[in-house]
Every structure is written in structure tokens, then in C-alpha cells.
Design an enzyme around this catalytic site. Structure first.
Site, short mmCIF file in Angstrom:
data_model
loop_
_atom_site.label_atom_id
_atom_site.label_comp_id
_atom_site.label_asym_id
_atom_site.label_seq_id
_atom_site.Cartn_x
_atom_site.Cartn_y
_atom_site.Cartn_z
CG ASP A 71 -1.81 1.21 1.31
OD1 ASP A 71 -1.70 2.10 0.45
OD2 ASP A 71 -2.64 1.26 2.24
CB SER A 154 0.13 12.94 -18.14
OG SER A 154 -0.68 13.85 -17.42
CE1 TYR A 166 -4.05 12.51 -14.15
CE2 TYR A 166 -3.59 14.43 -15.50
CZ TYR A 166 -3.45 13.08 -15.26
OH TYR A 166 -2.71 12.32 -16.12
CE LYS A 170 -0.46 12.06 -13.36
NZ LYS A 170 0.23 10.81 -12.99
CB THR A 201 -4.71 1.48 -19.18
OG1 THR A 201 -5.76 2.46 -19.14
CG2 THR A 201 -3.36 2.18 -19.27
#
Length: 287
Positions: A71, A154, A166, A170, A201
Site C-alpha cells: 500500500d 503526463s 490532477y 502531475k 490501459t
């Protein structure tokens, strides 16, 4: 020697997705690959894939896959992972930080306040877990006299993509790569953030399968999860690797530089023209 052959590698978050593909591609080079993740049994997660299945596939590809249930939101679990690597191998050559918490609501349209606050989970398993893994891996990498840390990232670190949670995650990973590279440089350990393109994916395939005509053009330019692994292999073989350390680099462009293709024979395009140049940072250093 460990960067060219007989590699010991850790790939985090490799039950499925990019991590699984990277592990398989590096396994195909004959590497010992520690595959980490939380999924023990099929059905434990909404998407297919387990740590053991990936490890078995790495071995089938020509390497040695070693499953480790970890984890990455728990520092003690991460510590045990690298203690195991130290005991069993005595060294580490490549660390690929890929474990990320992606909430299903991430790609929903709308402003951030209409999305669950749980989207910030990728700051914990993503941004922070990359830092923690690199911290615990550092003694093993330093002992080698050479090494490579890859943080998968990304174009979301530069543009608006899926909202501020997000993007912030990143962008932080990219900046961490730059700053870690400064600390590691005297020890010949390179740190690079790789911007991946759209990946085929399990998650994206599910979206494509639901509306195949809508996404036909995207499928044609998408990267397989193994593509980034091939790029990492190319980086590890680069005699001028340290010149790239600290950089935020586009995977598709690295593949072009190294003469690499995807496993399907395609050459995925760089999205620089549409999304812009990778992030760059100032050269000043303040201790």
C-alpha cells in the site's frame, strides 16, 4: 552494469495499466522486477489485474517477476518493500514510480467543486508516494554508484486536464523530479519525469469499447502500456543519461531519439504541438 544488464527494478502500481506494461517491457530485457500493488485477487478491484498475475507475466516475458503487496499510501509498507529488495538483492538499479490513485469521477465534466474531494487522493498515492518510495530507495541507489528513477507523468502537469487536483498532482511530480535530480547528481543517479501519451490501459479500453466509433481516431495514436517500458530501457542504455537528469521528457520523443517503436510496430506521436512544450525550471539553487 545494472543499468545495462542484470537489472534489479521496482515498478510501483503494477497490478494493471501503465505499471503492468512497464514491468512487462523491462522483464523482457531479463530484469528482476519487483511488482507492487494492492490487488491480491481478481474482483478485489473494479478493473482486471493482480500483483501476482503481473509478476507471472514478467517471468513469462523472460525476466523474474517478484510480487510484493504494498500500500503506497502507508510508509511502513513502503519501507518493508525496500528492505525486502535490500535483503534479497543487495541493490536496486531502477525505480519506476507509477502508483497513483485515480478516482472514477476524475474524467467527469464540470468544475472541481462538483467533483468529490476524494480526487485529492492522487496527491497521497501519486505525488507523496513517489517521494516516499524515492526516499526509501535512495540508500540502495547510492550504493550502486549509478541508478535511475522514473516518475510517470503526463501533459496534465502543464495544461488543464481533468481539473486542478490532477494537474496539481502531475505538476508536483514533475517539479519533484527536477529537484530530486539535483540532490542525486553527485551520486550518478538520474531522475526523470516521463510524459506518457494516451494509454491503452484497462481503464481507457473500457471507455473505447463503450463507444468505438467515437474514439477510433484516438485508438490509432494511443500508446500501449509497454511502450513506456521500452522507453525506460532506452534511457537506461543511454551513455549520456545524466545529461537528461532532472528533465521533464515526452516518452514518444525519447522513442524517436532511440529508434524505438511500440510493441505493435507503431510509432506513437508526440503531442507537443497540441499541448505545448514540457515544463522547464530555473537553474538557480537555494539551499
Amino acid at each position: 552494469m545494472g543499468l545495462l544488464q542484470d537489472r534489479v527494478v521496482v515498478v510501483t502500481g503494477a497490478s494493471r495499466g501503465a505499471g503492468k506494461g512497464i514491468a512487462l517491457a523491462l522483464g523482457a530485457t531479463g530484469a528482476i522486477v519487483y511488482v507492487t500493488g494492492r490487488t491480491r485477487n481478481e474482483g478485489d478491484a473494479p478493473l482486471p489485474g493482480t500483483v501476482q498475475a503481473t509478476a507471472d507475466a514478467v517471468t513469462a516475458a523472460g525476466g523474474e517477476g517478484i510480487p510484493v503487496y504494498c500500500d503506497h499510501g502507508d510508509d511502513d509498507s513502503v519501507q518493508r518493500l525496500f528492505e525486502q529488495v535490500a535483503v534479497e538483492q543487495g541493490r536496486l538499479d531502477i525505480l519506476v514510480n507509477n502508483a497513483t490513485s485515480l478516482h472514477d469521477a476524475m474524467t467527469q465534466a464540470g468544475p472541481f467543486w462538483e467533483k468529490p474531494l476524494a480526487l485529492t487522493g492522487l496527491w497521497e498515492v501519486g505525488m507523496r508516494s513517489h517521494y516516499s518510495a524515492a526516499w526509501h530507495a535512495a540508500p540502495l541507489l547510492l550504493a550502486n554508484g549509478e541508478g535511475l528513477i522514473i516518475n510517470t507523468s503526463s501533459f496534465g502537469g502543464r495544461i488543464y486536464m481533468h481539473g486542478p487536483a490532477y494537474g496539481a498532482g502531475k505538476a508536483a511530480v514533475d517539479k519533484m523530479s527536477h529537484d530530486m535530480a539535483i540532490d542525486f547528481r553527485p551520486y550518478n543517479v538520474a531522475v526523470i519525469s516521463i510524459w506518457m501519451g494516451l494509454l491503452l490501459t484497462e481503464r481507457t479500453q473500457r471507455v473505447f469499447d463503450a463507444e468505438p466509433e467515437k474514439y477510433a481516431d484516438l485508438v490509432a495514436t494511443a500508446e500501449t502500456p509497454q511502450f513506456t517500458g521500452r522507453v525506460i530501457d532506452g534511457l537506461a542504455r543511454d551513455s549520456k543519461l545524466m545529461d537528461k537528469s532532472g528533465g521533464v521528457l515526452i516518452g514518444a520523443e525519447l522513442a524517436q531519439e532511440y529508434g524505438l517503436t511500440d510493441i505493435n510496430g507503431r510509432s506513437p506521436p508526440s503531442h507537443r504541438a497540441f499541448f505545448g512544450d514540457p515544463t522547464t525550471y530555473g537553474k538557480a539553487i537555494v539551499e
